[in-house]
Write an enzyme that holds these catalytic residues in place. Structure first.
Site, PDB file in Angstrom:
ATOM      1  N   CYS A 132       0.833  -1.194   0.000  1.00  0.00           N
ATOM      2  CA  CYS A 132       0.000   0.000   0.000  1.00  0.00           C
ATOM      3  C   CYS A 132       0.873   1.252   0.000  1.00  0.00           C
ATOM      4  O   CYS A 132       1.409   1.647   1.044  1.00  0.00           O
ATOM      5  CB  CYS A 132      -0.932  -0.005   1.215  1.00  0.00           C
ATOM      6  SG  CYS A 132      -2.004   1.442   1.307  1.00  0.00           S
ATOM      7  N   CYS A 135      -0.508   4.086   2.182  1.00  0.00           N
ATOM      8  CA  CYS A 135      -0.312   3.842   3.615  1.00  0.00           C
ATOM      9  C   CYS A 135       1.129   4.115   4.043  1.00  0.00           C
ATOM     10  O   CYS A 135       1.377   4.747   5.075  1.00  0.00           O
ATOM     11  CB  CYS A 135      -0.642   2.386   3.961  1.00  0.00           C
ATOM     12  SG  CYS A 135      -2.248   1.801   3.434  1.00  0.00           S
ATOM     13  N   ASP A 136       2.090   3.605   3.271  1.00  0.00           N
ATOM     14  CA  ASP A 136       3.475   3.554   3.733  1.00  0.00           C
ATOM     15  C   ASP A 136       4.451   4.438   2.971  1.00  0.00           C
ATOM     16  O   ASP A 136       5.623   4.527   3.343  1.00  0.00           O
ATOM     17  CB  ASP A 136       3.977   2.101   3.655  1.00  0.00           C
ATOM     18  CG  ASP A 136       3.148   1.158   4.523  1.00  0.00           C
ATOM     19  OD1 ASP A 136       2.630   1.622   5.555  1.00  0.00           O
ATOM     20  OD2 ASP A 136       3.020  -0.026   4.168  1.00  0.00           O
TER      21      ASP A 136
END
Length: 300
Positions: A132, A135-136
């Site tokens: 992701c 997300c990261d």
């Protein structure tokens, strides 16, 4: 008979259960993994959930579950394998042969990321391997990363990361991309993006964390992160023939969670939608539970 049976105890399922309970309904959450909290548990750090930055995915998932448990929601350990429509609602059959009757079902079993199958992938998941970018990606600001894949998700991830990272390698096993030609053109114009085609990741290397990838062409790329974007696998095998699915196998459901099946609702990553994040899963759960409450209140 229960009012609501929730399938899955990730963020979508847990939020659905909480909203259903607060609506005064009898509700139970069925989860095939003991004390499971969904894919969120695999995230080393969740930094984009409003108001709770810097929490590990495991801790955030545990907090979600504890909140629902404190509301006195019942949990059931079991894998749902069949859904049968009855005159009063739904009968859910589990792998162990047990059955649970409910007026409605909220299906929130999620989806899993398709894996590369490269050496080192499992070892470095959460330590440089991510599924992701949204997300990261921020954890790799100013660093070199690789994105693997050839569809829209891979192209979008590479474009997103190009604004954060010093260098982005977009690796695709074929010469042509399946994703948007417009996005590909933008990537081709980026000075810090290198597109590597006709190549596959053979090994993800490193010691405590990722330090590089070895391609099947023999070339080694020095990167700190590898973003795998080769597709998702919705956990909807048991829903085939129950509710309408799209071509990729996701449940076709409105924002309300309503599906083509009467009294059967969908929430979270198993539902057709553009963004699959904790925040959208929680929203889905709240919407599906609200819809289920209205469905029951209207005596359907």
């Amino acid at each position: 008979m229960l009012d609501v049976l929730v399938i899955g105890s990730g963020p979508a399922g847990l939020c659905a259960a909480l909203y259903a309970k607060r609506a005064g309904l009898t509700v139970m959450v069925a989860e095939k993994i003991y004390l499971g909290t969904g894919q969120i548990a695999d995230s080393s750090q969740v930094d984009n959930y409003l108001g709770l930055p810097g929490r590990s995915g495991y801790d955030l998932g545990e907090a979600f579950r504890q909140h629902v448990q404190a509301a006195a929601v019942e949990f059931y350990d079991g894998n749902a394998v069949r859904f049968e429509k009855t005159g009063t609602g739904w009968n859910t059959v589990f792998e162990n042969g047990e059955e649970i009757a409910s007026r409605t079902v909220i299906y929130a079993a999620g989806a899993t990321h398709r894996k590369l199958g490269a050496a080192g992938e499992e070892k470095f998941t959460g330590r440089g391997v991510s599924y992701c970018a949204v997300c990261d990606g921020a954890f790799y600001r100013g660093k070199a990363v690789a994105v693997v894949g050839g569809g829209d998700t891979a192209l979008d991830d590479a474009l997103y990361l190009s604004d954060l990272c010093e260098k982005v390698y977009l690796i695709h096993r074929r010469d042509e991309f399946r994703g948007s030609a417009v996005t590909l053109k933008k990537l081709q114009e980026k000075s810090n993006v290198e597109i590597v085609t006709a190549a596959a990741v053979e090994e993800i290397q490193g010691d405590a964390a990722v330090s590089g990838v070895l391609l099947n062409t023999g070339r080694r790329l020095a990167v700190s992160g590898v973003f795998v974007a080769v597709g998702m696998l919705p956990q909807t095998d048991t829903v085939q023939g129950v509710a309408r699915l799209d071509q990729q196998g996701y449940i076709q459901a409105a924002e309300t969670g309503e599906t083509s099946a009467d009294g059967f609702f969908a929430a979270g990553d198993a539902r057709t939608k553009r963004l699959r994040q904790v925040v959208t899963a929680v929203s889905d759960g709240a919407n599906a539970a609200t819809s289920a409450a209205e469905y029951i209140r209207n005596g359907k």
